[in-house]
Design an enzyme around this catalytic site. Structure first.
Site, mmCIF file in Angstrom:
data_model
loop_
_atom_site.group_PDB
_atom_site.id
_atom_site.type_symbol
_atom_site.label_atom_id
_atom_site.label_comp_id
_atom_site.label_asym_id
_atom_site.label_seq_id
_atom_site.Cartn_x
_atom_site.Cartn_y
_atom_site.Cartn_z
ATOM 1 C CG ASP A 286 42.548 50.943 30.897
ATOM 2 O OD1 ASP A 286 42.087 51.222 32.168
ATOM 3 O OD2 ASP A 286 43.678 50.881 30.438
ATOM 4 C CD GLU A 328 39.759 54.440 33.320
ATOM 5 O OE1 GLU A 328 40.139 55.095 34.331
ATOM 6 O OE2 GLU A 328 40.280 54.309 32.254
#
Ligand code: GLC
Ligand code: GLC
Length: 649
Positions: A286, A328
């Site tokens: 993330d 990501e």
């Protein structure tokens, strides 16, 4: 004279003073063998970032102990998986792979309830389930779980770690991989590390970026992008208790971790290995672009961010080689590809394809899509894209301004148009989206909304417009069809598969109403799944449309899985000579080919048959309709929003 440190000597010294007696004999052998193979790389990365610090060696030794403990805690079944995956490392390039991302509470609502959804996943053909962050997090607003208070504890409203392990095993048994989030750029302000920092513990204050006054924050802010300007201006938050400014790239309760401190690297590695040992096949990294800060830059995509991720990757290779990383990075396309490497992130979201699919739908034109994909689609053969259409976040228009400029598009104006179009402010737009993170200083804006609402289903249902409903369904199938065929793992976002509309109920919830991304975080109920699986007959136009979407996706997924060409093969982006059409050719090592052609307009389009020559065959079959297409007849006709998957007969 100069002295170059030698990783071999360093490893020998570390091993000489590392107690391996807690490992079984077999594990001790595996551990030393893997260390010998991967330590040189780990050493290079670690000393590159931390070598100038007097205690680097001390922390490196500690890291090796963390890795040892990680292997010790790894279950036998997972070790078996490690060796299987080492034997066939490219499983993620397989045509079998189809992913789905979902929130546990929106699909469960608990981890135990998800066992009942396995049949649903299987009916659709899903082989990889990404459960959005399910860790302990602050009550109320926790950025949808992306503010983690304890990586080793499941949010009690969802279940326990035991439940998660049980679910992972049940999924694995059905051939479904589990993907978990590794939220490592920041923790919540309720994490034990943050609490210790709040209590004045200097060691833990060094886990974060804390500043006594605005001097340094002001210097950084000259060049920083604001991620959530609707929440707070700037990237720092004043904490009353410590009387310090805290670096908070995202929400004020998400504290950025200080990776210039090797202790943070070690501590988070230990958390990462805990997650890997729960039994997941991939970790989603993330917000990985933000982990390294460098004054005078935007503090995104810094070189040392890459080096650190490579170092984490080495740690995984040593302890849990079955686990891969998914990047990501929702950033400029040239930066997105820099994370993609066997030794960094094997998988990566493809935000460029995502944004440009939406662009083509709005403009009915494919030039930007075609030129951008020509430039950026090809990546290393041992990695793969994760292609998606919607996710739990907003849509940002992250295309390359230079590519747009070359074809005469003014990026600033064009982004403005796209925002207007998808928030329904543009006359004639079919979309019902919501603006997100509007920045009053520079006019920047992003878009939220569900697949169905952005494709026009919401408006068409409201107006009882049967033709509009039909077009909306076709748009949804077109976008997903491209993710199924272009190369990579297609990732469905749960609730898309049944075309659910925007959920506006977040506006009544104080912990959600300031964050419009909740409009596209939508529950999939048992009623929805029953409808999809044929248990209930559709009774409303919305249900009829839902079922059409589900059946359409299911059909395409089934075809994908039947043909190796959708797996390990190359993709060539083609020019179509029709500005409304997009085409690409897949080709594998066995010489098999597939030609995909798509029409982004609501009108029929004709294509010159010369494009079929790329197949070098006179007859082919459209896998989607089973119809035969001859190369020699007149122009090739595509119905509105039609796509063809042409396989030489
Ligand atoms: C990622 C997540 C997003 C979150 C952010 C901060 O971009 O997808 O939902 O807000 O990271 O963790
Ligand atoms: C990210 C992205 C940003 C995205 C946000 C989540 O990491 O860089 O574009 O929209 O977090 O909303």
């Amino acid at each position: 004279m100069s002295y170059a440190a030698d990783s071999g000597v360093c490893l020998d010294r570390i091993l000489a003073s590392t107690d391996l007696s807690g490992l079984t004999k077999k594990d001790a052998t595996t551990f030393t063998r893997r260390l010998k193979a991967h330590f040189p790389r780990l050493f290079e990365k670690y000393t590159y970032v931390y070598g100038h610090q007097y205690d680097c060696y001390f922390h490196l030794q500690k890291l090796v102990e963390i890795l040892r403990d990680g292997l010790k805690d790894r279950k036998a079944a997972l070790k078996k998986l490690d060796s299987e995956r080492l034997d066939s490392p490219l499983w993620y390039r397989d045509e079998e792979q189809v992913g789905m991302a979902c929130y546990v509470d929106l699909m469960g609502p608990t981890l135990n309830d998800l066992h009942d959804k396995i049949d649903y996943f299987k009916a659709l053909g899903v082989t990889y389930v990404h459960l959005m962050p399910l860790y302990d997090a602050p009550k109320g607003d926790s950025d949808g779980g992306y503010a983690v208070s304890d990586y080793r504890k499941v949010n009690p409203t969802l279940g326990t770690v035991k439940d998660l392990e049980r679910l992972a095993a049940a999924l694995q048994k059905e051939g479904i991989n589990l993907v978990l989030d590794f939220v490592f750029n920041h923790t919540s302000d309720e994490h034990a590390w943050a609490k210790a920092a709040l209590d004045g513990d200097k060691q833990y204050q060094n886990y974060y970026y804390l500043f006594d006054d605005r001097t340094i924050p002001d210097q950084y802010e000259h060049t920083l992008r604001e991620i959530f300007p609707q929440v707070r201006r700037g990237s720092f938050t004043f904490n009353e208790q410590m009387e310090k400014w805290v670096w908070t790239t995202f929400n004020s309760f998400q504290w950025d971790l200080n990776y210039s401190n090797p202790e943070v690297f070690n501590a988070i590695t230990s958390e990462m290995l805990f997650l890997a040992n729960l039994g997941c096949a991939a970790l989603r990294l993330d917000a990985l672009a933000f982990i390294w800060k460098e004054l005078g830059t935007d503090c995104e995509n810094q070189e040392k961010a890459h080096v650190l991720i490579q170092a984490f990757n080495c740690c995984l290779q040593i302890v849990a080689p079955a686990v891969v990383f998914k990047s990501e990075a929702i950033v400029h396309p040239d930066e997105v590809v820099k994370y993609i490497d066997k030794d960094e992130c094997q998988l990566s979201y493809n935000p460029l394809l995502m944004a440009l699919l939406w662009n083509s739908l709005a403009t009915r034109k494919t030039r930007l899509l075609t030129s951008s994909m020509k430039k950026s689609f090809a990546i290393s053969d041992d990695c793969t894209w994760v292609n998606y259409v919607r996710c739990h976040d907003d849509i940002g228009w992250t295309f390359d301004d230079a590519v747009a400029h070359q074809i005469g598009i003014n990026s600033f104006d064009h982004r403005f148009f796209l925002n207007q179009f998808y928030t329904g402010r543009f006359e004639g737009s079919f979309a019902n989206g919501v603006p997100f993170a509007e920045n009053p200083s520079n006019g920047d804006c992003r878009v939220c909304g569900s697949l169905a609402s952005l494709c026009g289903l919401e408006g068409a249902l409201e107006n009882n417009d049967a033709h509009g409903i039909d077009e909306a369904v076709k748009r949804m199938l077109l976008l997903y069809g491209i993710t199924f065929s272009i190369g990579g793992i297609p990732l469905l976002y749960s609730s898309d598969e049944i075309g659910k509309l925007n959920d506006y109920s977040y506006r009544d919830d104080d912990s959600k109403k300031h964050d419009d991304r909740w409009v596209n975080r939508i529950a999939v109920t048992n009623q929805d799944t029953a409808l999809a699986l044929g248990g209930n007959s559709p009774s409303t136009p919305a249900e009829v449309a839902s079922l059409r979407v589900f059946n359409g996706l299911q059909h395409m997924i089934k075809i994908r899985k039947q043909h190796a060409i959708f797996g390990q093969s190359k993709t060539h982006i083609l020019d179509t000579e029709n500005q409304h059409c997009f085409a690409f050719l897949r080709e594998n090592a066995e010489g098999q080919k597939l030609l995909a052609i798509c029409n982004f307009s609501e009108h029929p389009q004709s294509l010159s048959r010369s494009i079929l020559a790329t197949l070098k065959h006179s007859t082919s079959t459209d896998l989607l309709t089973d119809e035969t297409v001859e190369i020699n007849s007149t122009a090739l006709l595509l119905a509105p929003f039609q796509q063809m998957w042409l396989l030489p007969a």
